[in-house]
Design an enzyme around this catalytic site. Structure first.
Site, PDB file in Angstrom:
ATOM      1  CE1 TYR A 125      -3.406   2.838   0.819  1.00 53.86           C
ATOM      2  CE2 TYR A 125      -2.171   3.177   2.857  1.00 53.86           C
ATOM      3  CZ  TYR A 125      -3.148   3.591   1.957  1.00 53.86           C
ATOM      4  OH  TYR A 125      -3.843   4.750   2.194  1.00 53.86           O
TER       5      TYR A 125
HETATM    6  N1  LIG Z   1      -8.095   4.414   5.993  1.00 55.65           N
HETATM    7  C1  LIG Z   1      -7.106   5.164   6.465  1.00 55.65           C
HETATM    8  O1  LIG Z   1      -6.857   5.223   7.692  1.00 55.65           O
HETATM    9  C2  LIG Z   1      -6.274   5.976   5.481  1.00 55.65           C
HETATM   10  C3  LIG Z   1      -5.141   6.640   5.967  1.00 55.65           C
HETATM   11  C4  LIG Z   1      -4.423   7.473   5.095  1.00 55.65           C
HETATM   12  C5  LIG Z   1      -4.858   7.638   3.788  1.00 55.65           C
HETATM   13  N2  LIG Z   1      -5.959   6.962   3.339  1.00 55.65           N
HETATM   14  C6  LIG Z   1      -6.409   7.209   1.945  1.00 55.65           C
HETATM   15  O2  LIG Z   1      -7.550   8.055   2.004  1.00 55.65           O
HETATM   16  C7  LIG Z   1      -8.284   7.934   0.771  1.00 55.65           C
HETATM   17  C8  LIG Z   1      -9.788   7.867   1.012  1.00 55.65           C
HETATM   18  O3  LIG Z   1     -10.128   7.141   2.124  1.00 55.65           O
HETATM   19  P1  LIG Z   1     -11.679   6.767   2.416  1.00 55.65           P
HETATM   20  O4  LIG Z   1     -11.766   6.292   3.797  1.00 55.65           O
HETATM   21  O5  LIG Z   1     -12.563   7.859   1.920  1.00 55.65           O
HETATM   22  O6  LIG Z   1     -11.814   5.513   1.413  1.00 55.65           O
HETATM   23  P2  LIG Z   1     -13.121   4.695   0.980  1.00 55.65           P
HETATM   24  O7  LIG Z   1     -14.310   5.082   1.780  1.00 55.65           O
HETATM   25  O8  LIG Z   1     -12.710   3.246   0.945  1.00 55.65           O
HETATM   26  O9  LIG Z   1     -13.353   5.200  -0.523  1.00 55.65           O
HETATM   27  C9  LIG Z   1     -12.552   4.803  -1.577  1.00 55.65           C
HETATM   28  C10 LIG Z   1     -13.327   5.061  -2.852  1.00 55.65           C
HETATM   29  O10 LIG Z   1     -12.494   4.620  -3.954  1.00 55.65           O
HETATM   30  C11 LIG Z   1     -13.368   4.030  -4.882  1.00 55.65           C
HETATM   31  N3  LIG Z   1     -12.721   3.067  -5.747  1.00 55.65           N
HETATM   32  C12 LIG Z   1     -12.057   1.943  -5.378  1.00 55.65           C
HETATM   33  N4  LIG Z   1     -11.686   1.252  -6.469  1.00 55.65           N
HETATM   34  C13 LIG Z   1     -12.126   1.961  -7.539  1.00 55.65           C
HETATM   35  C14 LIG Z   1     -12.056   1.760  -8.942  1.00 55.65           C
HETATM   36  N5  LIG Z   1     -11.463   0.692  -9.466  1.00 55.65           N
HETATM   37  N6  LIG Z   1     -12.609   2.695  -9.759  1.00 55.65           N
HETATM   38  C15 LIG Z   1     -13.225   3.788  -9.240  1.00 55.65           C
HETATM   39  N7  LIG Z   1     -13.343   4.027  -7.908  1.00 55.65           N
HETATM   40  C16 LIG Z   1     -12.789   3.110  -7.075  1.00 55.65           C
HETATM   41  C17 LIG Z   1     -14.432   3.338  -4.065  1.00 55.65           C
HETATM   42  O11 LIG Z   1     -15.551   3.126  -4.883  1.00 55.65           O
HETATM   43  P3  LIG Z   1     -16.807   2.218  -4.430  1.00 55.65           P
HETATM   44  O12 LIG Z   1     -17.680   3.155  -3.639  1.00 55.65           O
HETATM   45  O13 LIG Z   1     -17.406   1.812  -5.728  1.00 55.65           O
HETATM   46  O14 LIG Z   1     -16.260   1.080  -3.614  1.00 55.65           O
HETATM   47  C18 LIG Z   1     -14.656   4.330  -2.940  1.00 55.65           C
HETATM   48  O15 LIG Z   1     -15.676   5.224  -3.272  1.00 55.65           O
HETATM   49  C19 LIG Z   1      -7.693   6.747   0.051  1.00 55.65           C
HETATM   50  O16 LIG Z   1      -6.812   7.219  -0.956  1.00 55.65           O
HETATM   51  C20 LIG Z   1      -6.899   6.038   1.143  1.00 55.65           C
HETATM   52  O17 LIG Z   1      -5.828   5.286   0.607  1.00 55.65           O
HETATM   53  C21 LIG Z   1      -6.668   6.150   4.170  1.00 55.65           C
END
Ligand SMILES: NC(=O)c1ccc[n+]([C@@H]2O[C@H](COP(=O)([O-])OP(=O)(O)OC[C@H]3O[C@@H](n4cnc5c(N)ncnc54)[C@H](OP(=O)(O)O)[C@@H]3O)[C@@H](O)[C@H]2O)c1
Length: 211
Positions: A125
């Site tokens: 990741y």
């Molecule tokens: N979780 C953590 O603690 C953490 C920490 C640091 C950074 N981040 C980063 O923060 C960002 C957002 O986090 P979040 O919690 O908002 O994530 P999330 O709720 O999992 O949302 C991710 C989105 O990406 C979309 N997606 C995934 N695969 C796709 C594809 N092939 N084509 C188009 N869309 C796609 C998903 O679509 P669907 O709705 O269709 O599934 C979802 O809407 C990400 O970049 C993550 O890596 C996360």
């Protein structure tokens, strides 16, 4: 200003689309599932169906900026980190360059600065995030790379800690991350900046001005 939001149905993405609309931007809400369109429209977005693992050549056409806040998600394996977190971002960068979209803000992650130093299971990741960050920084686009800590579902209070390196781990609310993304679009001083982001005591505008 039309802003393509990749990951618009995500937990940050939905907050971001609503905030962008409130601030007078025109968010183009990229989704892969057409059934999410009505929800994004209700938030003020213009839905656009496209998959990050597919052809993205045309998706940025007519946009002034891109915000990438998509992600393959915690339950996915290394292959998805590669095709969504790295290649998806890289294809959007190429599309932005092709269509003269000047501005690109990406949600990266704390840990992307040193992927090999992270816990074993996090390395694919962090490596994918880092590769996307490096591609963006080298692209010539007006970029901002935002590296949040562990995300929480709190609404946020408009106060954060931000610096190139904060020297500690911690949490940050998705509400404040969305607010920071909007603030970056409105603050040219964040162009060319990469920074870590945690909950904190400094008003967002002040925190960004100090970078
Ligand atoms: N979780 C953590 O603690 C953490 C920490 C640091 C950074 N981040 C980063 O923060 C960002 C957002 O986090 P979040 O919690 O908002 O994530 P999330 O709720 O999992 O949302 C991710 C989105 O990406 C979309 N997606 C995934 N695969 C796709 C594809 N092939 N084509 C188009 N869309 C796609 C998903 O679509 P669907 O709705 O269709 O599934 C979802 O809407 C990400 O970049 C993550 O890596 C996360």
């Amino acid at each position: 200003m039309r802003v393509l939001v990749a990951g618009s149905h995500g937990k940050i993405g939905r907050r971001l689309v609503g905030l962008l609309a409130e601030h007078g931007y025109r968010p183009v809400a990229m989704i892969r599932d057409p059934e999410q369109a009505a929800e994004l429209r209700d938030l003020g977005g213009e839905p656009l169906v496209a998959n990050l693992e597919g052809d993205l050549e045309a998706v940025t056409e007519g946009c002034d900026a891109v915000v990438y806040t998509a992600g393959a998600g915690a339950g996915s394996g290394a292959a998805k980190k590669e095709t969504v977190d790295r290649q998806g971002a890289e294809k959007l960068i190429e599309s932005a360059l092709r269509h003269g979209v000047g501005r690109f803000v990406i949600v990266s992650s704390m840990g992307a600065d040193a992927p090999d130093e992270g816990p074993e299971q996090m390395r694919p990741y962090y490596a994918a995030k880092r590769a996307a960050d490096d591609a963006l920084a080298a692209s010539g686009l007006d970029y901002t790379i935002v590296r949040p800590g562990q995300l929480t579902d709190e609404p946020g209070d408009g106060r954060v800690s931000a610096a190139l390196s904060l020297g500690r781990s911690g949490q940050v609310s998705r509400g404040d991350v969305a607010a920071v993304l909007v603030a970056c679009l409105g603050d040219g001083r964040t162009v060319g900046k990469t920074f870590e982001l945690l909950d904190g005591d400094t008003p967002i505008g002040e925190a960004l001005a100090s970078l």
